[in-house]
Design an enzyme around this catalytic site. Structure first.
Site, mmCIF file in Angstrom:
data_model
loop_
_atom_site.group_PDB
_atom_site.id
_atom_site.type_symbol
_atom_site.label_atom_id
_atom_site.label_comp_id
_atom_site.label_asym_id
_atom_site.label_seq_id
_atom_site.Cartn_x
_atom_site.Cartn_y
_atom_site.Cartn_z
ATOM 1 N N HIS A 237 -1.760 -13.486 36.427
ATOM 2 C CA HIS A 237 -1.776 -14.135 37.731
ATOM 3 C C HIS A 237 -1.697 -13.078 38.812
ATOM 4 O O HIS A 237 -0.840 -12.198 38.779
ATOM 5 C CB HIS A 237 -0.582 -15.094 37.865
ATOM 6 C CG HIS A 237 -0.935 -16.519 37.585
ATOM 7 N ND1 HIS A 237 -0.839 -17.512 38.522
ATOM 8 C CD2 HIS A 237 -1.396 -17.105 36.462
ATOM 9 C CE1 HIS A 237 -1.219 -18.665 37.983
ATOM 10 N NE2 HIS A 237 -1.558 -18.437 36.730
ATOM 11 N N TYR B 260 2.959 -22.376 47.377
ATOM 12 C CA TYR B 260 4.173 -22.585 48.156
ATOM 13 C C TYR B 260 3.811 -23.433 49.367
ATOM 14 O O TYR B 260 2.945 -23.033 50.163
ATOM 15 C CB TYR B 260 4.753 -21.257 48.624
ATOM 16 C CG TYR B 260 5.130 -20.299 47.513
ATOM 17 C CD1 TYR B 260 6.297 -20.485 46.769
ATOM 18 C CD2 TYR B 260 4.318 -19.202 47.205
ATOM 19 C CE1 TYR B 260 6.649 -19.602 45.760
ATOM 20 C CE2 TYR B 260 4.669 -18.315 46.197
ATOM 21 C CZ TYR B 260 5.835 -18.515 45.473
ATOM 22 O OH TYR B 260 6.174 -17.642 44.473
ATOM 23 N N PRO C 200 16.123 -18.748 42.094
ATOM 24 C CA PRO C 200 14.771 -18.713 41.517
ATOM 25 C C PRO C 200 13.658 -18.542 42.542
ATOM 26 O O PRO C 200 12.489 -18.676 42.190
ATOM 27 C CB PRO C 200 14.676 -20.073 40.820
ATOM 28 C CG PRO C 200 15.555 -20.976 41.619
ATOM 29 C CD PRO C 200 16.701 -20.116 42.083
ATOM 30 N N LYS D 230 12.809 -13.738 39.566
ATOM 31 C CA LYS D 230 13.271 -12.412 39.153
ATOM 32 C C LYS D 230 14.235 -12.432 37.971
ATOM 33 O O LYS D 230 14.504 -11.390 37.376
ATOM 34 C CB LYS D 230 13.973 -11.717 40.337
ATOM 35 C CG LYS D 230 13.113 -11.484 41.553
ATOM 36 C CD LYS D 230 12.016 -10.484 41.293
ATOM 37 C CE LYS D 230 11.247 -10.141 42.559
ATOM 38 N NZ LYS D 230 10.108 -9.255 42.293
ATOM 39 N N TYR E 282 7.190 -8.647 45.349
ATOM 40 C CA TYR E 282 6.934 -9.878 44.590
ATOM 41 C C TYR E 282 6.749 -9.580 43.112
ATOM 42 O O TYR E 282 7.232 -10.314 42.242
ATOM 43 C CB TYR E 282 5.692 -10.532 45.179
ATOM 44 C CG TYR E 282 5.397 -11.954 44.727
ATOM 45 C CD1 TYR E 282 6.347 -12.945 44.827
ATOM 46 C CD2 TYR E 282 4.132 -12.290 44.249
ATOM 47 C CE1 TYR E 282 6.061 -14.248 44.452
ATOM 48 C CE2 TYR E 282 3.826 -13.581 43.872
ATOM 49 C CZ TYR E 282 4.801 -14.571 43.965
ATOM 50 O OH TYR E 282 4.518 -15.858 43.596
#
Length: 394
Positions: free
Chosen positions: A80, A201, A293, A297, A391
């Site tokens: 991804h 998101y 979350p 991570k 990220y």
């Protein structure tokens, strides 16, 4: 390699907990020729079936590959490299694989990774005891309910933030830094293909919504909800209606729906122990620090800490050199705090004031800041590179 055990000790390291941290640690210790035993309170079926996060950073993939633990994720995992953001101001997509360090995620459901790690641990001759409830840890001795004590040169607490490992270390005086982010998510697992080509998101006045692919047939969704919500209050119709509203399907197209497999409410909280071990007790994974979350991570920090702790144990058990244990906190904590900082930044981006507060002046200010952060991410290459590096990085 020779093993230098205390007189009467059964094993080099007793590992409490068979999650990613404990299983990676166990496999790496076997690589170093160190005897270990894993004690797990749940039965094997529960360990292998627990659905959790599935985004592995490049560092985690490298560690697992180097130690022969990545066959499944390299075969069945999916790369991804993009994420998209939706709001009342439209939609934009970031190809973070072309930004920052040019790293991507490998999506591989955690339960599949756990099954792989467990199978390899057993194949390598490792010992694991399921249905084993640990009651107390003291001076290398692990007291087991309804069973004989287990002893070792060292104990690794990998049993989560509510586990016996953390409680034992807290009793020795370690301090905790913590934050309650004041946000809760309804985590929803559905038997449906991903609806978006990227991680999604969505910012909405009704609250955040998230879309995360797991496999070709299973998708994870998140819905921000009030603290104290009961998952039983969320019917399938309510879940799909709220997802459609917040992900703005009227504007961007419908979701691929399917039966809901699992729901749970997650309160976003974070904490970090200032000293993840001392003497004969050392912690890794959620036992050493819980991270919200918001940026996926947790499992990646567990792999990092298991790698460093395995190296430290190998030094002391094989070479009588305790410098690795002395450096364990210094090696890990800067990267742990960097992950927490980014996770906190993501939380401030995704969660604005509640809908009922929109008439309040401070709420309007908070909402405006939220959209200013999003606009900066959309338009600034510098901001995009920072986002991509953090990220995907650990």
């Amino acid at each position: 390699m020779g093993k230098r055990f205390d007189s009467g000790a059964r094993t080099g390291v007793v590992i409490v907990g068979a999650g990613p941290a404990g299983l990676v640690l166990g496999n790496l210790l076997l690589d170093h020729g160190i005897d270990c035993v894993i004690l797990e309170r749940r039965e094997r079926k529960a360990v292998e079936g627990r659905a959790r996060a599935g985004f592995l950073a490049a560092h985690s993939v490298r560690v697992l590959t180097q130690h022969g633990l990545a066959e499944g994720l390299l075969t069945r995992g999916r790369s991804h490299r993009t994420c998209l953001f939706r709001s009342e101001r439209g939609e934009f997509t970031l190809d973070y694989g072309e930004l920052g360090r040019g790293e991507v995620h490998t999506v591989y459901p955690q339960q599949e990774l756990v099954r792989d790690l467990l199978a390899e641990y057993l194949r390598r001759g490792g010992e694991i005891r399921f249905d084993t409830e640990v009651e107390e840890i003291s001076e290398g001795r692990v007291r087991v309910r309804d069973g004989a004590d287990v002893t070792g040169r060292y104990v690794a607490g990998c049993d989560g933030h509510r586990g016996v490992g953390r409680a034992a270390l807290a009793a020795l005086g370690t301090r905790t830094a913590r934050r309650d982010h004041g946000v809760s998510w309804l985590a929803v697992l559905v038997a449906a293909p991903p609806s978006l080509a990227a991680v999604g998101y969505a910012l909405h006045e009704r609250g955040f919504a998230g879309h995360m692919a797991r496999t070709d047939t299973v998708t994870r969704y998140y819905l921000q909800c009030p603290r104290g919500n009961d998952p039983a209050d969320w019917s399938e119709d309510r879940i799909w209606t709220e997802l459609a509203t917040r992900l703005r399907t009227a504007e961007f197209g419908p979701l691929k729906d399917g039966p809901v497999l699992e729901t749970a409410v997650v309160d976003l909280r974070s904490d970090v122990l200032d000293r993840p071990g001392t003497g004969r007790l050392w912690l890794a994974g959620d036992a050493a620090g819980l991270i919200s979350p918001s940026a996926a991570k947790g499992a990646n920090l567990a792999v990092l800490q298991a790698e460093r702790l395995a190296e430290a144990f190998a030094r002391v058990l094989n070479h009588d050199d305790d410098s690795g244990l002395a450096r364990y906190a210094a090696d890990c904590l800067p990267r742990v705090w960097r992950a927490h900082e980014f996770s906190h930044w993501m939380s401030t981006l995704l969660h604005g004031p509640s809908a009922e507060d929109t008439g309040d002046a401070e709420a309007r200010y908070g909402r405006a800041l939220q959209y200013a952060r999003l606009e900066s991410l959309r338009t600034s290459r510098t901001h995009q590179d920072f986002f991509a590096e953090n990220y995907t990085g650990i």
